[in-house]
Each structure stands twice: as C-alpha cells, then as structure tokens.
Design a protein around this motif. Structure first.
Motif, PDB file in Angstrom:
ATOM      1  N   ASP A 215      -4.620  -3.217   9.070  1.00  0.00           N
ATOM      2  CA  ASP A 215      -5.625  -3.484   8.025  1.00  0.00           C
ATOM      3  C   ASP A 215      -5.976  -4.967   7.932  1.00  0.00           C
ATOM      4  OD1 ASP A 215      -4.853  -0.903   7.521  1.00  0.00           O
ATOM      5  OD2 ASP A 215      -3.816  -1.324   5.658  1.00  0.00           O
TER       6      ASP A 215
ATOM      7  N   GLU B 249      -8.404  -3.615  -0.648  1.00  0.00           N
ATOM      8  CA  GLU B 249      -9.727  -3.394  -0.049  1.00  0.00           C
ATOM      9  C   GLU B 249     -10.138  -4.615   0.770  1.00  0.00           C
ATOM     10  OE1 GLU B 249     -13.071  -1.794   1.210  1.00  0.00           O
ATOM     11  OE2 GLU B 249     -11.745  -0.643  -0.112  1.00  0.00           O
ATOM     12  N   THR B 250     -10.003  -5.792   0.141  1.00  0.00           N
ATOM     13  CA  THR B 250     -10.377  -7.018   0.856  1.00  0.00           C
ATOM     14  C   THR B 250      -9.716  -8.230   0.197  1.00  0.00           C
ATOM     15  OG1 THR B 250     -12.245  -8.234   1.806  1.00  0.00           O
ATOM     16  CG2 THR B 250     -12.490  -7.540  -0.491  1.00  0.00           C
TER      17      THR B 250
ATOM     18  N   LYS C 189       0.811  -1.225   0.000  1.00  0.00           N
ATOM     19  CA  LYS C 189       0.000   0.000   0.000  1.00  0.00           C
ATOM     20  C   LYS C 189       0.844   1.274   0.000  1.00  0.00           C
ATOM     21  CE  LYS C 189      -0.935   0.653   4.923  1.00  0.00           C
ATOM     22  NZ  LYS C 189      -1.979   0.772   5.932  1.00  0.00           N
TER      23      LYS C 189
ATOM     24  N   PRO D  14      -3.189  -0.127  -2.132  1.00  0.00           N
ATOM     25  CA  PRO D  14      -3.830  -0.692  -0.944  1.00  0.00           C
ATOM     26  C   PRO D  14      -4.911  -1.711  -1.296  1.00  0.00           C
ATOM     27  CG  PRO D  14      -4.480   1.604  -1.262  1.00  0.00           C
ATOM     28  CD  PRO D  14      -3.413   1.321  -2.264  1.00  0.00           C
TER      29      PRO D  14
ATOM     30  N   GLN E  13      -8.946  -7.903  -3.760  1.00  0.00           N
ATOM     31  CA  GLN E  13      -9.509  -6.761  -4.475  1.00  0.00           C
ATOM     32  C   GLN E  13      -8.814  -5.507  -3.977  1.00  0.00           C
ATOM     33  OE1 GLN E  13     -13.770  -6.351  -4.350  1.00  0.00           O
ATOM     34  NE2 GLN E  13     -13.680  -4.244  -5.094  1.00  0.00           N
ATOM     35  N   LEU E  14      -8.276  -4.713  -4.887  1.00  0.00           N
ATOM     36  CA  LEU E  14      -7.590  -3.475  -4.524  1.00  0.00           C
ATOM     37  C   LEU E  14      -8.594  -2.346  -4.355  1.00  0.00           C
ATOM     38  CD1 LEU E  14      -4.489  -3.613  -6.929  1.00  0.00           C
ATOM     39  CD2 LEU E  14      -4.743  -4.598  -4.650  1.00  0.00           C
ATOM     40  N   LYS E  15      -8.178  -1.317  -3.642  1.00  0.00           N
ATOM     41  CA  LYS E  15      -9.083  -0.189  -3.395  1.00  0.00           C
ATOM     42  C   LYS E  15      -9.418   0.580  -4.666  1.00  0.00           C
ATOM     43  CE  LYS E  15      -8.774   0.499   1.475  1.00  0.00           C
ATOM     44  NZ  LYS E  15      -8.317   1.203   2.652  1.00  0.00           N
ATOM     45  N   ASP E  16      -8.588   0.435  -5.698  1.00  0.00           N
ATOM     46  CA  ASP E  16      -8.886   1.128  -6.959  1.00  0.00           C
ATOM     47  C   ASP E  16      -9.849   0.321  -7.834  1.00  0.00           C
ATOM     48  OD1 ASP E  16      -7.383  -0.934  -8.050  1.00  0.00           O
ATOM     49  OD2 ASP E  16      -5.681   0.319  -8.631  1.00  0.00           O
TER      50      ASP E  16
END
Length: 422
Positions: free
Chosen positions: A176, A134-135, A33, A132, A147-150
C-alpha cells in the motif's frame, strides 16, 4: 493537531518507531490496518522470533547484501546489542543459537509482541487497529497527516511510514505504501522477491525425480553467463516439485534475479557442490583409493556414505554408469565424471517463486532520497521511513529484523525530536 508523530504500520519496525518517538517525548498515534498488531512478527523464525543476531556490525551489514551500507549511520546510533539490551531490560530473557541467532528463551514470537505492546501501553501510545490508511497528506513539501479509509483525518507534523513490502501479503504487507511515497516524489526501486525458493524447468525437476531430497551442508553457487561465481552459500537445501529450496537456496535467490537482469538472460546456472569439505583433487584421490581398496564392491556400495543414496543413484544414472558395476571396472574418465557431479552439479534456474511467496521484499523506496542518519525523506519535510519499505534487504537469520528494529528506532527518535522542535 491529533499527535506529534503518526506511525503507519504496526509491525516490527512500526512498533519500535512508535516506542522510540514516545520515549523521546512525543505524543504518538500508531495506525494499523489489521485487526491485530505484529502479524508478520508472529511468524518470523518459524514462530519463535529470531530478534537479532549476536555478531559485530560489519558482519551484520555483510549479511544485508541488498544495500546494507545504507544502515551504517543508523547502526552508529543504535545497534543489535542495543536491541538485546532493550528486550532484556524489559524482562525478556534471550538465548543464542547457531550462526549467532538470538531468540527469546520462551521460543515464542508472542513473547516479543506482548513485550512491545506492554511498552506501548506504558508510554500511552494511542493505537488504532482495523484502521487502513487511504492516503498520506502533504502540503507545500511538508507532511500534514494521514486520511483513513473511514474518512477520519489524523494530523501531525511528522509521519513515519513502516508499512512493509509485498512479501507475505497474508500478514498485511500488500505494498500500500509505495503510492504514498510516490505521491511525495519518491522513486520506488523495482520490487523483487528475496529469501525465496528458486524455480527450474529442468526435466528431472518437472518429473519430481528428487522431490523431497535434502542435502546437508552443501555449497550452492549462482553463476553468471561467463561461468563466474556471483555468490556462494554453504548451508542445507532441498529439492522440491518446482525447483530447490532451503537456507542455502533462500540466500542465493536475490542473486538469481540480479544475474538474470544483468546478463539479460531467461535463466542462470546454479552449481551444487555436495562435498565442499573436499577439493576436487582430494575427492579424486579418495575415489582412486576406494577403487584400489574396495575394487570388488559395486559403485553404489563403495560410494555409499559420501552423499545420500538417492542423490548418488541419480548422478550415476545421469552419467550412464550402472550402479552395480564393480568399482575396479570404472575408467579414469568415469571417476572424473563422478567427481565433477559431486563437486559441481549444475541446473538451470529460471527465477524464483513470486514476491507474494517470498519471505522478504527486495527494492522499495530509494535510499538515495532518504537521510541515512535520521530516516527522513530528503524530498518531504516530516516524512520518515523504516523497515522493509526501504530499498535494503538481508538474509534470514535475524538480519532483516535487526534492520527493521534499528531503522524504526532511528526514524521514531528523529521524528519526535523534529516534531517537538516545531
């Protein structure tokens, strides 16, 4: 499928996991991240990077008091000597310092980081920075990717979570990963600061009477409510505006938390033995000899040299002994009181600085739910863990980083083997 193995976290453990997975034949993606890799690695060992410790396995595990036994199976596959061989075979000269600590001869953490990055480049590991997560994606008890935050999704049959704890958040360790482990059904053991300065509400601490005073090679002990020693460490310490700090203090800090929790108390007693080289009996005899040989000298001058003057005067003041009193005028009780102060000065500790100010996170993913031979989750197929994210923690001095390298190595290797089998 984007890769065989995805490693989340570009710190010490994550980089080693990625290298290990690639060396075992897997296509690897490393996701970090931060904008750069190894931010915490750069500040370890005061920026010199204490890469490991040159002691045998038993001694290293003894220096990982928080659940170190979990690492036995990993150590049987890859150990601290393998870490040294790894760096030396990649052109990094190492040197040994006190207490077995191993450093690069350059005295620069960047040497270690650049070596790891060079190896990853050579192994063609895809590195995504400023990415970063996401999950983590799970399906029917198996990991599927991240899954990335983008919005991007990366898929792989094996994912290694090397995301660190909550200590030193400025380096990116902000906890996180705990929610991703919980999502997979894992228990997160209560988090607490370790290798952290100890706090106290004692009046002399609040008044900053001893602030900045260092004591060399003292013995510091944490006592339980029955007055029994829980742990002792003989190293240096320093008084601060909030309590005490320094190597001996950092090593005792986790036991302050554990003892307060076990005894269900708001504070614990900490004992300072300023002269561990003497028994109480020997010190009493020495004080009696000084009284006999230097009886005309003021107490302050007769005892000068035993401990720093500031610490001595503080003690005499607490004991209501005038520093200018001639030695020969001290009563047997006063000599005994001085001896007790020098051998067993107690202060009440009410905890430590918060986890964000600690060097290491205690607690984390329960090791009972992780296979110690492979670092794979016992609950979710293809999910692996490494480093400080797991519920183990060691002392500073090359022990935590040894655990990070070893668990990363094992997680990466077994993730690659499992992914290639599919």
């Amino acid at each position: 499928m984007d890769a065989k193995v995805i490693v989340v976290g570009g710190g010490t453990s994550g980089m080693m996991a990625a290298i290990s997975a690639a060396e075992n034949g897997a296509d690897v993606i490393l996701v970090e991240k931060n904008k750069t890799l190894g931010r915490k690695l750069l500040v370890t060992g005061n920026g010199r990077c204490n890469v490991t410790n040159n002691r045998d396995k038993e001694e290293i595990i003894a220096h990982i008091p928080g659940n170190g036994r979990f690492l036995y199976s990993a150590f049987a596959q890859y150990d601290n000597y393998d870490i040294m061989d790894f760096f030396r075979s990649n052109g990094v000269a190492l040197k040994e310092e006190d207490h077995g600590r191993m450093f690069p001869t350059t005295d620069k953490s960047r040497t270690i980081l650049e070596t790891l990055i060079t190896i990853m480049d050579r192994l063609e590991i895809k590195v995504y920075t400023d990415a970063p997560v996401e999950t983590v994606l799970y399906e029917n008890g198996e990991v599927k990717g991240v899954q990335l935050k983008d919005g991007r999704t990366l898929t792989a049959p094996c994912v290694v979570l090397s995301v660190g704890g909550k200590a030193m958040p400025r380096t990116g360790s902000t906890g996180d990963g705990y929610k991703w482990a919980k999502k997979a059904g894992h228990t997160i053991k209560e988090l607490y600061p370790t290798e952290s300065p100890i706090t106290s509400d004692e009046k002399f601490i609040q008044d900053r009477t001893l602030q900045g005073l260092s004591l060399r090679d003292i013995n510091l002990s944490v006592l339980n409510k029955k007055g029994k020693k829980v742990i002792s460490h003989q190293m240096d310490m320093i008084f601060t505006h909030f309590g005490i700090s320094g190597p001996a203090v950092l090593r005792c800090s986790m036991f302050v938390h554990q003892t307060m929790k076990r005894d269900k108390t708001d504070s614990v007693s900490v004992s300072i033995d300023a002269l561990p080289q003497f028994t109480a009996h020997d010190l009493t005899q020495q004080l009696q000899k000084l009284q006999k040989d230097d009886g005309g000298k003021a107490v302050k001058n007769a005892l000068k040299g035993l401990v720093p003057e500031r610490y001595l005067l503080f003690g005499l003041n607490r004991l209501n002994i005038d520093e200018s009193t001639p030695m020969k005028q001290l009563t047997a009780q006063q000599l005994e009181d001085i001896c007790l102060y020098l051998k067993d000065f107690r202060l009440e500790a009410n905890g430590t600085l918060p986890i964000e100010k600690a060097f290491v996170t205690g607690g984390g993913v329960s090791t009972k739910e992780v296979n110690p031979k492979t670092m794979e989750s016992k609950l979710t197929k293809g999910l692996y863990f490494s480093g400080e994210f797991l519920d183990y923690n060691g002392y500073t001095g090359g022990y935590n980083i040894t655990g990070a390298f070893i668990t990363g190595r094992i997680a990466g290797q077994h993730a690659a083997l499992a992914a290639l089998e599919q």
